[in-house]
Design an enzyme around this catalytic site. Structure first.
Site, PDB file in Angstrom:
ATOM      1  N   ASP A  18      25.024  34.654  41.471  1.00  0.00           N
ATOM      2  CA  ASP A  18      24.204  34.014  40.447  1.00  0.00           C
ATOM      3  C   ASP A  18      24.986  33.883  39.140  1.00  0.00           C
ATOM      4  O   ASP A  18      25.782  34.757  38.804  1.00  0.00           O
ATOM      5  CB  ASP A  18      22.935  34.852  40.226  1.00  0.00           C
ATOM      6  CG  ASP A  18      21.853  34.088  39.494  1.00  0.00           C
ATOM      7  OD1 ASP A  18      21.972  32.850  39.377  1.00  0.00           O
ATOM      8  OD2 ASP A  18      20.890  34.720  39.040  1.00  0.00           O
ATOM      9  N   HIS A  35      30.120  25.834  39.465  1.00  0.00           N
ATOM     10  CA  HIS A  35      30.144  25.988  40.918  1.00  0.00           C
ATOM     11  C   HIS A  35      31.583  26.018  41.443  1.00  0.00           C
ATOM     12  O   HIS A  35      31.887  26.756  42.385  1.00  0.00           O
ATOM     13  CB  HIS A  35      29.353  24.857  41.575  1.00  0.00           C
ATOM     14  CG  HIS A  35      27.889  24.866  41.253  1.00  0.00           C
ATOM     15  ND1 HIS A  35      27.116  26.016  41.312  1.00  0.00           N
ATOM     16  CD2 HIS A  35      27.045  23.870  40.854  1.00  0.00           C
ATOM     17  CE1 HIS A  35      25.865  25.727  40.980  1.00  0.00           C
ATOM     18  NE2 HIS A  35      25.806  24.432  40.695  1.00  0.00           N
ATOM     19  N   LEU A 129      36.875  40.926  59.257  1.00  0.00           N
ATOM     20  CA  LEU A 129      35.677  40.842  58.421  1.00  0.00           C
ATOM     21  C   LEU A 129      34.788  39.752  58.983  1.00  0.00           C
ATOM     22  O   LEU A 129      35.266  38.686  59.349  1.00  0.00           O
ATOM     23  CB  LEU A 129      36.051  40.495  56.968  1.00  0.00           C
ATOM     24  CG  LEU A 129      34.880  40.177  56.019  1.00  0.00           C
ATOM     25  CD1 LEU A 129      34.126  41.465  55.657  1.00  0.00           C
ATOM     26  CD2 LEU A 129      35.361  39.482  54.755  1.00  0.00           C
TER      27      LEU A 129
END
Length: 236
Positions: A18, A35, A129
């Site tokens: 956020d 962004h 991962l």
């Protein structure tokens, strides 16, 4: 920081990324600039998760509510997603990252949905991962869809346990998050992994996502290591 009894590493970390818009506004830049910087932070945190020994990293990249944003911003976000996927996939694959996508990927159109499926297939055997990207995802919708799948599978009411139900969620086969991190100072979970976060530790940081780096990530993991996880039980 290393994983041990005194400094446990969370197996699964979920992140609500956020603050991109506020980061851009503070610099007099369009939201898309925030962004773009946020996409750079994704790479940093993937690398940090690998370095610190995290096994699963789930990123809330695009919520189902994000479709309500102005059309221009949705277009920018979709373009960045395509650009990120095409530009980062080979490196992620070389790093041993397996990509999984949860959410309504079909809403992004057949071309991008197909690219996401191709990326999942290409990285399916990687074990360093597991990166779970939540795209057009909503926790309530996930639960409703799981209920539908359970009914379609013929599960009888007396057969439906929490374990059985979890197997119909979009995260089936993925352990529940141990730790949720939310950046930018907001302190809510915003319809993210509502079922799966039942016993997660929550860490909220004022750092905006584009500024969030390995040091911030390690600090969140250090905070997690201080917590006593009781899963509803009384302390001994």
């Amino acid at each position: 920081m290393s994983g041990s009894a005194s400094h446990p590493i969370p197996r699964h970390v979920a992140v609500i990324m956020d603050g991109n818009g506020r980061w851009a506004a503070a610099r007099g830049l369009p939201r898309v600039a925030g962004h773009r910087e946020g996409a750079k932070a994704v790479r940093r945190i993937i690398e940090a998760a690998i370095d610190l020994g995290v096994s699963y990293l789930t990123l809330f990249a695009f919520s189902s509510e994000n479709w309500r944003r102005p059309a221009e911003e949705v277009t920018d976000l979709t373009f960045l997603l395509k650009h990120y996927l095409r530009g980062e996939l080979n490196e992620m694959h070389e790093q041993g990252v397996q990509l999984k996508v949860i959410g309504e990927r079909e809403r992004f159109g057949p071309n991008l949905a197909g690219e996401l499926e191709t990326a999942e297939t290409k990285t399916a055997a990687n074990t360093k991962l597991t990166l779970v990207m939540a795209l057009s995802y909503g926790g309530r919708a996930d639960i409703v869809a799981a209920a539908r799948r359970a009914m379609q599978a013929g599960v009888q009411p007396e057969e439906l346990t929490e374990q059985v139900f979890a197997g119909f969620l979009s995260t089936a086969g993925i352990p529940d998050p141990d730790l949720l991190i939310r950046t930018s100072g907001e302190e809510r979970i915003s319809n993210f992994l509502l079922w799966q976060l039942a016993y997660a530790e929550l860490v909220f940081t004022p750092v905006l996502w584009p500024d969030f780096g390995p040091k911030d990530f390690a600090e969140a993991l250090s905070e997690y290591a201080k917590r006593e996880r009781r899963f509803g039980a009384r302390p001994v």
